[in-house]
Write a protein that holds these residues in place. Structure first.
Motif, PDB file in Angstrom:
ATOM      1  N   PHE A  76       0.809  -1.217   0.000  1.00 26.64           N
ATOM      2  CA  PHE A  76       0.000   0.000   0.000  1.00 26.64           C
ATOM      3  C   PHE A  76       0.850   1.277   0.000  1.00 26.64           C
ATOM      4  O   PHE A  76       0.315   2.371   0.019  1.00 26.64           O
ATOM      5  N   GLN A  77       2.164   1.102   0.026  1.00 26.64           N
ATOM      6  CA  GLN A  77       3.073   2.253   0.012  1.00 26.64           C
ATOM      7  C   GLN A  77       2.758   3.247   1.126  1.00 26.64           C
ATOM      8  O   GLN A  77       2.550   4.447   0.887  1.00 26.64           O
ATOM      9  N   VAL A  78       2.664   2.707   2.358  1.00 25.13           N
ATOM     10  CA  VAL A  78       2.416   3.545   3.529  1.00 25.13           C
ATOM     11  C   VAL A  78       3.463   3.255   4.605  1.00 25.13           C
ATOM     12  O   VAL A  78       4.155   2.235   4.552  1.00 25.13           O
ATOM     13  N   THR A  79       3.554   4.166   5.565  1.00 22.65           N
ATOM     14  CA  THR A  79       4.380   3.939   6.747  1.00 22.65           C
ATOM     15  C   THR A  79       3.453   3.341   7.800  1.00 22.65           C
ATOM     16  O   THR A  79       2.399   3.911   8.104  1.00 22.65           O
ATOM     17  N   LEU A  80       3.834   2.180   8.334  1.00 20.71           N
ATOM     18  CA  LEU A  80       2.903   1.374   9.131  1.00 20.71           C
ATOM     19  C   LEU A  80       3.505   0.986  10.475  1.00 20.71           C
ATOM     20  O   LEU A  80       4.632   0.499  10.548  1.00 20.71           O
ATOM     21  N   LEU A  81       2.709   1.196  11.545  1.00 16.27           N
ATOM     22  CA  LEU A  81       3.127   0.750  12.870  1.00 16.27           C
ATOM     23  C   LEU A  81       2.341  -0.487  13.280  1.00 16.27           C
ATOM     24  O   LEU A  81       1.114  -0.482  13.236  1.00 16.27           O
ATOM     25  N   GLY A  82       3.057  -1.523  13.678  1.00 15.86           N
ATOM     26  CA  GLY A  82       2.433  -2.686  14.312  1.00 15.86           C
ATOM     27  C   GLY A  82       2.535  -2.448  15.801  1.00 15.86           C
ATOM     28  O   GLY A  82       3.620  -2.447  16.371  1.00 15.86           O
ATOM     29  N   GLY A  83       1.408  -2.230  16.456  1.00 14.76           N
ATOM     30  CA  GLY A  83       1.414  -1.633  17.791  1.00 14.76           C
ATOM     31  C   GLY A  83       1.837  -2.519  18.932  1.00 14.76           C
ATOM     32  O   GLY A  83       1.887  -2.066  20.073  1.00 14.76           O
ATOM     33  N   GLY A  84       2.141  -3.777  18.687  1.00 15.71           N
ATOM     34  CA  GLY A  84       2.583  -4.608  19.805  1.00 15.71           C
ATOM     35  C   GLY A  84       2.304  -6.057  19.499  1.00 15.71           C
ATOM     36  O   GLY A  84       1.152  -6.435  19.302  1.00 15.71           O
ATOM     37  N   PHE A  85       3.366  -6.827  19.432  1.00 18.79           N
ATOM     38  CA  PHE A  85       3.243  -8.278  19.244  1.00 18.79           C
ATOM     39  C   PHE A  85       4.439  -8.930  19.912  1.00 18.79           C
ATOM     40  O   PHE A  85       5.477  -8.299  20.097  1.00 18.79           O
ATOM     41  N   PRO A  86       4.259 -10.204  20.335  1.00 18.54           N
ATOM     42  CA  PRO A  86       5.324 -10.851  21.090  1.00 18.54           C
ATOM     43  C   PRO A  86       6.502 -11.250  20.206  1.00 18.54           C
ATOM     44  O   PRO A  86       6.297 -11.843  19.148  1.00 18.54           O
ATOM     45  N   VAL A  87       7.690 -10.917  20.644  1.00 21.76           N
ATOM     46  CA  VAL A  87       8.917 -11.372  19.971  1.00 21.76           C
ATOM     47  C   VAL A  87       9.744 -12.121  21.023  1.00 21.76           C
ATOM     48  O   VAL A  87      10.190 -11.519  21.998  1.00 21.76           O
ATOM     49  N   PRO A  88       9.908 -13.440  20.852  1.00 22.08           N
ATOM     50  CA  PRO A  88      10.578 -14.257  21.861  1.00 22.08           C
ATOM     51  C   PRO A  88      11.953 -13.721  22.246  1.00 22.08           C
ATOM     52  O   PRO A  88      12.677 -13.193  21.410  1.00 22.08           O
ATOM     53  N   VAL A  89      12.280 -13.906  23.530  1.00 22.21           N
ATOM     54  CA  VAL A  89      13.578 -13.488  24.037  1.00 22.21           C
ATOM     55  C   VAL A  89      14.565 -14.624  23.805  1.00 22.21           C
ATOM     56  O   VAL A  89      14.257 -15.782  24.114  1.00 22.21           O
ATOM     57  N   ASN A  90      15.717 -14.292  23.278  1.00 29.40           N
ATOM     58  CA  ASN A  90      16.691 -15.320  22.888  1.00 29.40           C
ATOM     59  C   ASN A  90      17.005 -16.368  23.946  1.00 29.40           C
ATOM     60  O   ASN A  90      16.776 -17.545  23.759  1.00 29.40           O
ATOM     61  N   ASP A  91      17.550 -15.894  25.078  1.00 31.00           N
ATOM     62  CA  ASP A  91      18.027 -16.886  26.053  1.00 31.00           C
ATOM     63  C   ASP A  91      16.987 -17.207  27.128  1.00 31.00           C
ATOM     64  O   ASP A  91      17.289 -17.822  28.130  1.00 31.00           O
ATOM     65  N   GLU A  92      15.746 -16.772  26.919  1.00 28.89           N
ATOM     66  CA  GLU A  92      14.691 -17.111  27.872  1.00 28.89           C
ATOM     67  C   GLU A  92      13.411 -17.480  27.116  1.00 28.89           C
ATOM     68  O   GLU A  92      12.529 -16.646  26.900  1.00 28.89           O
ATOM     69  N   LEU A 101       6.633  -2.124  16.073  1.00 28.39           N
ATOM     70  CA  LEU A 101       7.532  -2.042  14.924  1.00 28.39           C
ATOM     71  C   LEU A 101       6.984  -1.050  13.905  1.00 28.39           C
ATOM     72  O   LEU A 101       5.822  -1.151  13.504  1.00 28.39           O
ATOM     73  N   LEU A 102       7.846  -0.103  13.505  1.00 29.74           N
ATOM     74  CA  LEU A 102       7.464   0.881  12.489  1.00 29.74           C
ATOM     75  C   LEU A 102       8.189   0.540  11.191  1.00 29.74           C
ATOM     76  O   LEU A 102       9.410   0.364  11.189  1.00 29.74           O
ATOM     77  N   VAL A 103       7.404   0.449  10.105  1.00 26.90           N
ATOM     78  CA  VAL A 103       7.947  -0.016   8.830  1.00 26.90           C
ATOM     79  C   VAL A 103       7.697   1.020   7.732  1.00 26.90           C
ATOM     80  O   VAL A 103       6.636   1.643   7.674  1.00 26.90           O
ATOM     81  N   ALA A 104       8.678   1.173   6.838  1.00 22.97           N
ATOM     82  CA  ALA A 104       8.604   2.128   5.723  1.00 22.97           C
ATOM     83  C   ALA A 104       7.884   1.519   4.523  1.00 22.97           C
ATOM     84  O   ALA A 104       7.774   0.293   4.426  1.00 22.97           O
ATOM     85  N   PRO A 105       7.440   2.374   3.576  1.00 26.80           N
ATOM     86  CA  PRO A 105       6.803   1.870   2.355  1.00 26.80           C
ATOM     87  C   PRO A 105       7.704   0.907   1.571  1.00 26.80           C
ATOM     88  O   PRO A 105       7.215   0.079   0.808  1.00 26.80           O
ATOM     89  N   SER A 106       8.998   0.997   1.786  1.00 30.80           N
ATOM     90  CA  SER A 106       9.933   0.083   1.131  1.00 30.80           C
ATOM     91  C   SER A 106       9.930  -1.295   1.781  1.00 30.80           C
ATOM     92  O   SER A 106      10.516  -2.235   1.261  1.00 30.80           O
ATOM     93  N   GLY A 107       9.281  -1.406   2.951  1.00 33.62           N
ATOM     94  CA  GLY A 107       9.312  -2.649   3.701  1.00 33.62           C
ATOM     95  C   GLY A 107      10.431  -2.687   4.734  1.00 33.62           C
ATOM     96  O   GLY A 107      10.546  -3.618   5.516  1.00 33.62           O
ATOM     97  N   GLN A 108      11.220  -1.625   4.740  1.00 30.29           N
ATOM     98  CA  GLN A 108      12.346  -1.562   5.688  1.00 30.29           C
ATOM     99  C   GLN A 108      11.874  -1.208   7.093  1.00 30.29           C
ATOM    100  O   GLN A 108      10.970  -0.395   7.271  1.00 30.29           O
ATOM    101  N   GLU A 109      12.534  -1.797   8.077  1.00 29.66           N
ATOM    102  CA  GLU A 109      12.255  -1.443   9.470  1.00 29.66           C
ATOM    103  C   GLU A 109      12.806  -0.050   9.776  1.00 29.66           C
ATOM    104  O   GLU A 109      13.962   0.243   9.484  1.00 29.66           O
ATOM    105  N   LEU A 110      11.965   0.806  10.382  1.00 26.88           N
ATOM    106  CA  LEU A 110      12.399   2.163  10.714  1.00 26.88           C
ATOM    107  C   LEU A 110      12.720   2.305  12.198  1.00 26.88           C
ATOM    108  O   LEU A 110      13.642   3.022  12.581  1.00 26.88           O
TER     109      LEU A 110
END
Ligand SMILES: O=C(O)CNC(=O)[C@H](CS)NC(=O)CCC(=O)C(=O)O
Length: 272
Positions: A76-92, A101-110
């Protein structure tokens, strides 16, 4: 910074990852059709269910939510915020960060933020929340993403809104727009949600974009709704009410300047 339309999405996410992403996509598309360029999804947009169920599926949610955000931003070529989702902790492995997570229209993480304040509260309606049982608290102040087009955008999540020092940090760094994606409880929301958001807008003379969860998410979990966009004077520009949908409004660069001229409180600080 230019003037543009922003949207705060309101969902009623359930313990069903695939279906939540389908609904999120429909609402993003609606926001895009109405002209929004900066769009926020609420906390728990990808999955809202019992802490144990969320913890068990955290790896899958993390993977699919991140891919989804990047795919949507690109499509959609927009800047998009995903307002909160679980991301596992490496050693726990039992714990995950509640991540925005805020993402650019390019798909890049901002920008990425790990929720610092965890909701461990016995709400007077009889519901008990123990977010720290499955979530690892972030330890860093939220980032400010500096965009030439959309202004300086600060991140936060839900319960954070009760801790003004976090937003003062962001406004100190020059924030123009503050995201507060949430899943506020129906009980606390009815008295606190709007007031807290307006306070953060007024005291920092910033726009607030607050995507929200609404209705009955699972079992006895009811959320408040009222996703909204608030201007730097504290005026509510859009309010999604209680149904799923969007709150959409203009982030206006000259209004921001005007309010900061009319009420230069940020410049009058004596302590700190
Ligand atoms: O409960 C879930 O299913 C998922 N987690 C959440 O929704 C989060 C953490 S429990 N909720 C909040 O932070 C609500 C804050 C709030 O309501 C207040 O500050 O009054």
């Amino acid at each position: 910074m230019k003037s543009y339309l922003a949207a705060a999405i309101q969902m009623s996410s359930k313990p069903d990852l695939e279906n939540n992403l389908v609904e999120a996509e429909e609402l993003i598309e609606l926001a895009v059709r109405r002209g929004a360029e900066l769009i926020g999804l609420p906390e728990n947009f990808a999955f809202m269910g019992k802490e144990a169920d969320k913890a068990n599926q955290a790896s899958e949610i993390a993977l699919k939510a991140e891919k989804f955000l990047k795919r949507m931003a690109q499509r959609f070529q927009v800047t998009l915020l995903g307002g909160g989702f679980p991301v596992p902790v490496n050693d726990e492995p039992q714990k995950a960060y509640n991540t925005a997570l805020l993402v650019a229209p390019s798909g890049q993480e901002l920008a990425r933020y790990r929720k610092v304040h965890l909701f461990d509260v016995n709400v007077p309606d009889g519901n008990t929340y123990q977010e720290s049982s499955t979530v690892m608290a972030g330890t860093e102040l939220p980032p400010l993403y500096v965009s030439d087009i959309y202004g300086k955008i600060g991140l936060s999540i839900c319960y954070d809104v009760r801790f003004p020092e976090l937003y003062r940090h962001l406004s100190d760094k020059g924030a123009d727009v503050l995201f507060v994606p949430a899943a506020f409880t129906a009980y606390t929301g009815k008295d606190h949600w709007k007031v807290l958001l307006q306070a953060r807008a007024i005291e920092n003379t910033c726009y607030i974009i607050a995507p929200a969860q609404t209705g009955n998410n699972y079992e006895r979990r009811y959320t408040h709704g009222h996703a909204m966009i608030i201007d730097p004077w504290g005026v509510i520009l859009a309010d999604a009410g209680e149904q799923t949908g969007i709150a959409i409004a203009e982030i206006n660069a000259s209004r921001l300047e005007q309010v900061r001229r009319q009420m230069p409180s940020l410049q009058h600080r004596v302590f700190g």
